[in-house]
Scaffold this motif. Structure first.
Motif, short mmCIF file in Angstrom:
data_model
loop_
_atom_site.label_atom_id
_atom_site.label_comp_id
_atom_site.label_asym_id
_atom_site.label_seq_id
_atom_site.Cartn_x
_atom_site.Cartn_y
_atom_site.Cartn_z
N MET A 1 32.06 43.63 43.27
CA MET A 1 33.12 44.51 42.73
C MET A 1 33.32 45.60 43.75
SD MET A 1 35.37 45.23 40.56
CE MET A 1 35.01 44.22 39.11
N LEU A 2 32.26 45.95 44.38
CA LEU A 2 32.69 47.08 45.34
C LEU A 2 33.42 46.57 46.45
CD1 LEU A 2 28.97 48.50 45.59
CD2 LEU A 2 31.03 49.68 44.66
N LYS A 3 33.14 45.39 46.72
CA LYS A 3 33.87 44.71 47.85
C LYS A 3 35.40 44.66 47.55
CE LYS A 3 31.23 44.01 51.57
NZ LYS A 3 31.65 44.71 52.59
N ALA A 4 35.76 44.17 46.37
CA ALA A 4 37.09 44.12 45.68
C ALA A 4 37.68 45.40 45.78
CB ALA A 4 37.01 43.59 44.47
N ILE A 5 36.97 46.45 45.20
CA ILE A 5 37.65 47.81 45.27
C ILE A 5 37.79 48.21 46.81
CG2 ILE A 5 37.32 50.29 44.45
CD1 ILE A 5 35.52 49.04 42.29
N GLU A 6 36.97 48.19 47.59
CA GLU A 6 37.03 48.50 48.76
C GLU A 6 38.52 47.66 49.47
OE1 GLU A 6 34.77 47.31 52.76
OE2 GLU A 6 33.48 48.35 51.38
N TYR A 7 38.44 46.51 49.44
CA TYR A 7 39.77 45.43 49.70
C TYR A 7 41.15 46.16 49.31
CZ TYR A 7 42.78 41.78 50.58
OH TYR A 7 43.84 40.80 50.85
N VAL A 8 41.22 46.53 47.94
CA VAL A 8 42.30 46.84 47.20
C VAL A 8 42.57 48.22 48.08
CG1 VAL A 8 43.30 47.86 45.27
CG2 VAL A 8 41.96 45.73 45.36
N ARG A 9 41.56 49.18 48.17
CA ARG A 9 41.89 50.50 48.88
C ARG A 9 42.18 50.45 50.10
NH1 ARG A 9 36.82 53.55 45.97
NH2 ARG A 9 37.99 54.53 44.33
N ALA A 10 42.11 49.35 50.88
CA ALA A 10 42.30 49.15 52.31
C ALA A 10 44.11 48.86 52.37
CB ALA A 10 41.74 48.01 52.80
N PHE A 11 44.58 48.57 51.00
CA PHE A 11 45.96 48.36 51.21
C PHE A 11 46.71 47.35 51.59
CE2 PHE A 11 45.67 52.98 50.44
CZ PHE A 11 45.68 53.07 48.95
N PRO A 12 45.97 46.05 51.84
CA PRO A 12 46.50 45.04 52.55
C PRO A 12 47.80 44.07 52.22
CG PRO A 12 44.62 44.34 51.40
CD PRO A 12 44.78 45.62 51.16
N LEU A 13 47.93 44.53 50.65
CA LEU A 13 49.32 44.11 50.47
C LEU A 13 50.17 45.22 49.66
CD1 LEU A 13 47.49 41.20 48.15
CD2 LEU A 13 48.54 41.05 50.26
N GLY A 14 49.99 46.40 50.29
CA GLY A 14 50.88 47.41 49.78
C GLY A 14 50.12 48.59 49.04
N LYS A 15 50.49 49.68 48.79
CA LYS A 15 49.74 50.56 48.07
C LYS A 15 49.42 50.40 46.75
CE LYS A 15 49.15 55.60 47.97
NZ LYS A 15 48.04 55.86 48.52
N ALA A 16 48.43 50.30 46.28
CA ALA A 16 47.75 50.38 44.93
C ALA A 16 47.49 51.51 44.14
CB ALA A 16 46.89 49.36 44.76
N LYS A 17 48.03 51.73 43.12
CA LYS A 17 47.51 53.20 42.31
C LYS A 17 46.29 53.05 41.57
CE LYS A 17 52.31 55.06 42.73
NZ LYS A 17 53.48 55.48 41.74
N ILE A 18 46.06 51.78 40.70
CA ILE A 18 45.24 51.49 39.88
C ILE A 18 44.65 50.12 39.95
CG2 ILE A 18 46.12 53.23 38.13
CD1 ILE A 18 47.00 51.02 36.57
N VAL A 19 43.41 49.89 39.63
CA VAL A 19 42.72 48.50 39.44
C VAL A 19 42.42 48.33 37.66
CG1 VAL A 19 40.63 47.14 40.01
CG2 VAL A 19 41.82 48.73 41.84
N GLU A 20 42.78 47.33 37.29
CA GLU A 20 42.57 47.16 35.89
C GLU A 20 41.74 45.88 35.64
OE1 GLU A 20 46.40 48.59 33.29
OE2 GLU A 20 46.66 46.91 34.42
N LEU A 21 40.96 46.03 34.53
CA LEU A 21 40.12 44.84 34.17
C LEU A 21 39.87 44.80 32.70
CD1 LEU A 21 37.16 46.16 33.66
CD2 LEU A 21 37.06 46.10 36.30
N THR A 22 39.29 43.87 32.42
CA THR A 22 39.00 43.57 31.02
C THR A 22 37.53 43.05 30.76
OG1 THR A 22 39.76 41.48 30.79
CG2 THR A 22 41.23 43.19 30.18
#
Length: 57
Positions: A1-22
């Motif tokens: 999960m840490l790696k996934a969050i780190e990846y999203v924070r790197a914005f490789p696919l554009g700027k993200a504001k939130i990560v959602e999960l269930t």
């Protein structure tokens, strides 16, 4: 999960504001992990019984 969050924070696919999960509400281990990572429950419970949580980046 840490790696996934780190990846999203790197914005490789554009700027993200939130990560959602269930997760299943009875899965207390998952809840503890997600809480420790900064996820906050939205108050929404899906029809399948899963709880929605989000992490603001």
């Amino acid at each position: 999960m840490l790696k996934a969050i780190e990846y999203v924070r790197a914005f490789p696919l554009g700027k993200a504001k939130i990560v959602e999960l269930t997760y299943k509400s009875e899965n207390v281990v998952a809840k503890r992990i997600y809480d420790a990572l900064g996820f906050v429950e939205t108050g929404e419970i899906l029809s399948c019984g899963e709880v929605r949580a989000k992490l603001v980046l």
